[in-house]
Design a protein around this motif. Structure first.
Motif, PDB file in Angstrom:
ATOM      1  N   ALA A   1     -59.626 -30.723  70.572  1.00 28.55           N
ATOM      2  CA  ALA A   1     -59.486 -29.833  71.344  1.00 28.55           C
ATOM      3  C   ALA A   1     -58.419 -30.407  73.192  1.00 28.55           C
ATOM      4  O   ALA A   1     -57.654 -29.257  73.462  1.00 28.55           O
ATOM      5  CB  ALA A   1     -60.426 -29.431  72.725  1.00 28.55           C
ATOM      6  N   ILE A   2     -58.737 -31.366  73.053  1.00 20.75           N
ATOM      7  CA  ILE A   2     -57.497 -32.318  74.643  1.00 20.75           C
ATOM      8  C   ILE A   2     -56.237 -32.854  73.921  1.00 20.75           C
ATOM      9  O   ILE A   2     -55.875 -32.448  72.646  1.00 20.75           O
ATOM     10  CB  ILE A   2     -58.683 -33.204  74.592  1.00 20.75           C
ATOM     11  CG1 ILE A   2     -58.630 -34.571  73.750  1.00 20.75           C
ATOM     12  CG2 ILE A   2     -59.716 -33.254  75.517  1.00 20.75           C
ATOM     13  CD1 ILE A   2     -58.859 -35.957  74.943  1.00 20.75           C
ATOM     14  N   ASP A   3     -55.377 -32.660  74.750  1.00 18.02           N
ATOM     15  CA  ASP A   3     -54.036 -33.602  75.056  1.00 18.02           C
ATOM     16  C   ASP A   3     -54.025 -34.733  75.359  1.00 18.02           C
ATOM     17  O   ASP A   3     -53.413 -35.008  76.447  1.00 18.02           O
ATOM     18  CB  ASP A   3     -53.721 -31.902  75.372  1.00 18.02           C
ATOM     19  CG  ASP A   3     -51.761 -32.839  75.384  1.00 18.02           C
ATOM     20  OD1 ASP A   3     -50.937 -33.654  74.191  1.00 18.02           O
ATOM     21  OD2 ASP A   3     -51.003 -32.464  76.414  1.00 18.02           O
ATOM     22  N   PRO A   4     -54.327 -35.746  74.318  1.00 20.12           N
ATOM     23  CA  PRO A   4     -54.768 -37.395  75.126  1.00 20.12           C
ATOM     24  C   PRO A   4     -53.170 -37.577  75.201  1.00 20.12           C
ATOM     25  O   PRO A   4     -52.666 -38.827  76.602  1.00 20.12           O
ATOM     26  CB  PRO A   4     -55.014 -38.145  73.973  1.00 20.12           C
ATOM     27  CG  PRO A   4     -54.960 -37.632  72.974  1.00 20.12           C
ATOM     28  CD  PRO A   4     -55.305 -35.608  73.348  1.00 20.12           C
ATOM     29  N   THR A   5     -51.838 -37.690  74.715  1.00 22.11           N
ATOM     30  CA  THR A   5     -50.835 -38.171  75.582  1.00 22.11           C
ATOM     31  C   THR A   5     -49.799 -37.295  76.579  1.00 22.11           C
ATOM     32  O   THR A   5     -49.163 -37.356  76.733  1.00 22.11           O
ATOM     33  CB  THR A   5     -49.970 -38.147  74.694  1.00 22.11           C
ATOM     34  OG1 THR A   5     -49.335 -36.283  73.708  1.00 22.11           O
ATOM     35  CG2 THR A   5     -50.479 -39.012  72.861  1.00 22.11           C
TER      36      THR A   5
ATOM     37  N   GLU B   1     -47.954 -31.424  76.390  1.00 22.30           N
ATOM     38  CA  GLU B   1     -47.845 -29.615  76.920  1.00 22.30           C
ATOM     39  C   GLU B   1     -47.381 -29.728  77.816  1.00 22.30           C
ATOM     40  O   GLU B   1     -46.372 -29.308  78.697  1.00 22.30           O
ATOM     41  CB  GLU B   1     -48.897 -28.506  76.255  1.00 22.30           C
ATOM     42  CG  GLU B   1     -48.740 -28.058  77.020  1.00 22.30           C
ATOM     43  CD  GLU B   1     -49.186 -26.721  76.161  1.00 22.30           C
ATOM     44  OE1 GLU B   1     -49.561 -25.148  76.192  1.00 22.30           O
ATOM     45  OE2 GLU B   1     -50.299 -27.007  75.147  1.00 22.30           O
ATOM     46  N   PHE B   2     -48.701 -30.301  78.819  1.00 23.71           N
ATOM     47  CA  PHE B   2     -48.363 -30.145  80.158  1.00 23.71           C
ATOM     48  C   PHE B   2     -48.048 -31.385  81.085  1.00 23.71           C
ATOM     49  O   PHE B   2     -47.876 -31.434  82.352  1.00 23.71           O
ATOM     50  CB  PHE B   2     -50.077 -30.392  80.693  1.00 23.71           C
ATOM     51  CG  PHE B   2     -50.311 -29.044  80.008  1.00 23.71           C
ATOM     52  CD1 PHE B   2     -50.561 -28.007  80.968  1.00 23.71           C
ATOM     53  CD2 PHE B   2     -51.326 -29.118  78.607  1.00 23.71           C
ATOM     54  CE1 PHE B   2     -51.164 -27.104  80.039  1.00 23.71           C
ATOM     55  CE2 PHE B   2     -52.110 -28.111  78.297  1.00 23.71           C
ATOM     56  CZ  PHE B   2     -51.655 -26.798  78.788  1.00 23.71           C
ATOM     57  N   GLY B   3     -47.627 -32.675  80.358  1.00 20.39           N
ATOM     58  CA  GLY B   3     -46.746 -33.915  81.244  1.00 20.39           C
ATOM     59  C   GLY B   3     -47.933 -34.563  82.056  1.00 20.39           C
ATOM     60  O   GLY B   3     -49.240 -34.035  82.326  1.00 20.39           O
ATOM     61  N   PRO B   4     -47.390 -35.543  82.935  1.00 23.95           N
ATOM     62  CA  PRO B   4     -47.560 -36.636  83.548  1.00 23.95           C
ATOM     63  C   PRO B   4     -48.610 -35.925  84.872  1.00 23.95           C
ATOM     64  O   PRO B   4     -49.696 -36.435  85.665  1.00 23.95           O
ATOM     65  CB  PRO B   4     -46.381 -37.276  83.991  1.00 23.95           C
ATOM     66  CG  PRO B   4     -45.846 -36.564  84.630  1.00 23.95           C
ATOM     67  CD  PRO B   4     -46.071 -35.369  82.941  1.00 23.95           C
TER      68      PRO B   4
END
Length: 554
Positions: free
Chosen positions: A50-54, A57-60
Motif C-alpha cells: 500500500a505504501i511507496d517506500p521509494t 510517485e510523490f518524491g522527496p
C-alpha cells in the motif's frame, strides 16, 4: 543558461527546473499520498504494497516510509471499523495511582483480582509468540508494564495488537494488576484499545536529543526528556508561588493592553503591526508599566501583572523576543520597599518550587537565595574600579575617552548615563551576584526616564537592578509621579529617538494626562519570569520557555 522572471530578476536553470514547493502545495501532495495509501488498503493490499517506500510517485516532499506505514495502519483500522482516535476511552485509574497503590506490595508471580483501566504512551514494545509486553508512560513520566496474552484476549485480538500498535501510540489497557515472573508491576490485559494512533515515529529515546529538536519540537523533548517536563512543572510552581505571595500582600492582578498606540515603559526596540479596522500602526508592548501606573492613579494601590512582552532585539542565553514579564506597583512605597518585596517573592518561589532557598543548578552547583543580599552603588563601584571619582557631573567627553581607552563598545547615540552604564558593565556585569544576589543602586537620570530623582544625590535616580550569577534578574524604582518632570524626560527621550536611538521612548500624552490627575508616591518593580527560572535552575532562556521562537528552516 538563465531566464528572467516577471520582476526582471534572473533565475538559474536549476531553480527553474526545481521550483520551491509552497506550504499549500506540499500539504496537498502529502494529502494525496495519504489518500492513495487508504485507497490501496481499501482495495485489499497489504501494508507493504500500500505504501511507496521509494517515493517514486510523490518524491522527496512526500511522507517518509515509517509515516506511510502508520498511515496504512490507520486506514486499515478505519476499514475494519476500529476508531484510531476514539472520542471516549473509559480510563478509571492513572498510572501513578496504580504505582502508588501496588508498588512494593507484590512479589514476583503474585496476582490480584483488582481490575484497573489505564492509558499511556507506548515507550517500549516487545511482541512475542503468545505474549506481548508494552511499557506505558503517563504524562509525568511514571511508567508501568502491560502484558497482552493470547490466552487472555484471544488469537484475533493479539494479532491485531501486533499489527496495529506502534511506539508512540496512546494505548488503553484494562486488566488485573499482577507482578510478572521477574517481579515487574504489570497490568495483565483483558482488553486493549488504541486511544490515539501516532503517525510520526518517536526519536530514539536512549539517545540525547539535538538542540534543534529541543527547540523546534518541544513536544518531542517533553516525551523524551523528563528534565524538560520538569522545567514546565517548576515554571508553573514558580508562577503560582508569585501569585500567592502577591495575594497575601493584598495585590490585585490586572491585564493591560498588548497592542499599544504608543510604545513605552522600557528602553527597547518594539515590534510594529497594523490594525486594519482602524487603519493604524500599533506596537506590541515592550512593557505594561504605563498602564499599571494608570491603575495607581485610579485607586488600585497594589497592582501586578504577569503577561507577555515583546522586544525586537537580539537573541542569546538570557534574551528572547517574546518573554513573560512580571511587573508590580505599590502605592506609598519606594525602591527600598519594592526591593524587600522582590526579595520575598524570589525566596518564596524558590521554597515553593524547589523546597529551599538553596537550589541546585543544572551543572550540579548550588546557589543560595537566602540570607541578606548585597548592595552596591553604581557610581561608587565604578569610581573604585577606575581609580578616579565619577559623578553625574563627569562630562560625556571624559567618559567617552575612558571608554575608548578601555575598548568599551559605544552606542551611536551616547549621553552621560549610557556611558556610565557601559563602563560599569565593563567592570562588573559578568561576575556580579556570583555568590549572592546583589542590588546595584542609584542610576544615571538619562537612562531612567520613568524614575524619581534621588532624595539626596543630584543627577541620580532611585533605581536598582538585581544581579544574580552575572545577569540582570529584576529592576526596581521609586516611581516618577511629577507630570512636569515626566514630560521633560519624554521630550529628552524623543530627541534621542530623532537622533537615531531606536530604543528611546515616545511621548505618551495620555499617560501624562493620567499623571496629572495624581498618582501617589510608589515603588515599582519588573522581573522576567524566564530569567527567574534561569536564576533558579541554571538553564538558558530557551530551556525555560516551553515554546521558544525559532527561525523557520524554509
Amino acid at each position: 543558461m538563465s531566464e528572467t522572471n516577471e520582476t526582471g530578476e534572473n533565475r538559474n536553470e536549476e531553480e527553474t527546473e526545481n521550483p520551491v514547493m509552497s506550504t499549500v502545495e506540499r500539504a496537498e501532495l502529502r494529502l494525496r499520498q495519504d489518500e492513495a495509501i487508504a485507497q490501496n488498503i481499501n482495495e485489499g493490499k497489504s501494508f507493504d504494497d500500500a505504501i511507496d517506500p521509494t517515493n517514486k510517485e510523490f518524491g522527496p516532499e512526500g511522507q517518509p516510509e515509517q509515516v506511510q506505514m502508520r498511515v496504512a495502519k490507520r486506514a486499515q483500522m478505519l476499514k475494519d471499523g476500529v476508531a484510531p482516535y476514539p472520542v471516549v476511552v473509559e480510563v478509571s485509574d492513572t498510572i501513578p495511582q496504580v504505582r502508588a497503590k501496588y508498588e512494593g506490595k507484590l512479589k514476583a508471580g503474585d496476582e490480584t483480582q483488582d481490575v484497573v483501566s489505564i492509558a499511556g504512551r507506548v515507550l517500549f514494545l516487545r511482541n512475542g509468540g503468545g505474549l506481548c509486553f508494552v511499557q506505558l508512560a503517563a504524562g509525568d513520566g511514571t511508567k508501568i508494564q502491560g502484558m497482552i496474552s493470547k490466552k487472555e484476549i484471544g488469537a484475533d485480538s493479539l494479532k491485531a495488537f501486533k499489527q496495529f500498535v506502534d511506539l508512540g501510540d496512546h494505548l488503553y489497557l484494562k486488566g488485573r494488576v499482577i507482578a510478572s515472573k521477574t517481579g515487574e508491576l504489570s497490568v495483565f490485559a483483558s482488553e486493549w484499545k488504541i486511544a490515539s494512533k501516532a503517525l510520526q515515529p518517536l526519536p530514539a529515546l536512549h539517545k540525547e536529543l539535538t538542540e534543534d529538536t529541543r527547540t523546534r519540537k518541544p513536544y518531542i523533548a517533553m516525551i523524551a526528556d523528563e528534565n524538560i517536563r520538569d522545567m514546565v512543572r517548576k515554571r508553573s510552581k514558580v508562577v503560582t508561588s508569585l501569585r500567592n505571595t502577591f495575594a497575601k500582600d493584598d495585590f490585585l492582578e490586572v491585564e493591560t493592553p498588548m497592542l499599544q498606540t504608543v510604545h513605552g515603559g522600557a528602553a527597547a526596540r518594539p515590534f510594529i503591526t497594523h490594525m486594519n479596522a482602524f487603519d493604524i500602526d500599533l506596537y506590541l508592548r515592550i512593557a505594561p508599566e504605563l498602564f499599571l501606573k494608570r491603575c495607581l492613579v485610579g485607586g488600585i494601590e497594589r497592582v501586578f501583572e504577569i503577561n507577555r512582552d515583546f522586544r525586537n532585539e537580539g537573541v542569546d542565553g538570557t534574551h528572547a523576543p517574546e518573554f513573560t514579564m512580571l511587573e508590580a506597583y505599590q502605592a506609598y512605597g519606594n525602591y527600598d520597599t519594592i526591593a524587600a518585596l522582590t526579595k520575598k517573592l524570589i525566596q518564596q518561589s524558590a521554597i515553593d518550587a524547589f523546597g529551599s532557598t538553596k537550589v541546585t543548578l543544572l551543572d550540579g552547583s548550588e546557589y543560595d537565595f537566602g540570607g541578606e543580599w548585597k548592595q552596591i552603588s553604581m557610581y561608587e563601584s565604578l569610581s573604585e574600579s577606575l581609580g578616579e571619582e565619577i559623578t553625574p557631573e563627569t562630562t560625556v567627553e571624559h567618559l567617552g575617552a575612558i571608554a575608548d581607552k578601555l575598548g568599551v563598545e559605544r552606542d551611536e547615540v551616547e549621553n552621560h548615563g549610557k556611558l556610565v552604564e557601559h563602563l560599569w558593565e565593563h567592570f562588573y556585569e559578568a561576575g556580579l551576584g556570583a555568590e549572592t544576589p546583589t542590588f546595584v543602586r542609584d542610576f544615571p537620570v538619562e537612562t531612567s526616564p520613568l524614575v524619581k530623582a534621588h532624595r539626596s544625590k543630584k543627577g541620580v535616580v532611585e533605581k536598582w537592578d538585581l544581579y544574580v550569577r552575572g545577569f540582570e534578574l529584576a529592576t526596581g524604582y521609586s516611581e516618577l509621579n511629577d507630570p512636569v518632570v515626566q514630560r521633560q524626560r519624554f521630550v529628552d527621550q524623543a530627541k534621542d529617538a530623532l537622533a537615531g536611538d531606536v530604543e528611546a521612548m515616545d511621548i505618551d500624552e495620555d499617560f501624562l494626562e493620567a499623571l496629572g490627575v495624581g498618582m501617589p508616591p510608589a515603588g515599582g518593580m519588573g522581573m522576567g519570569i524566564d530569567r527567574l527560572l534561569i536564576a533558579l535552575t541554571g538553564a538558558t532562556i530557551r530551556e525555560t520557555i516551553t515554546f521558544p521562537l525559532v527561525k523557520p528552516l524554509n
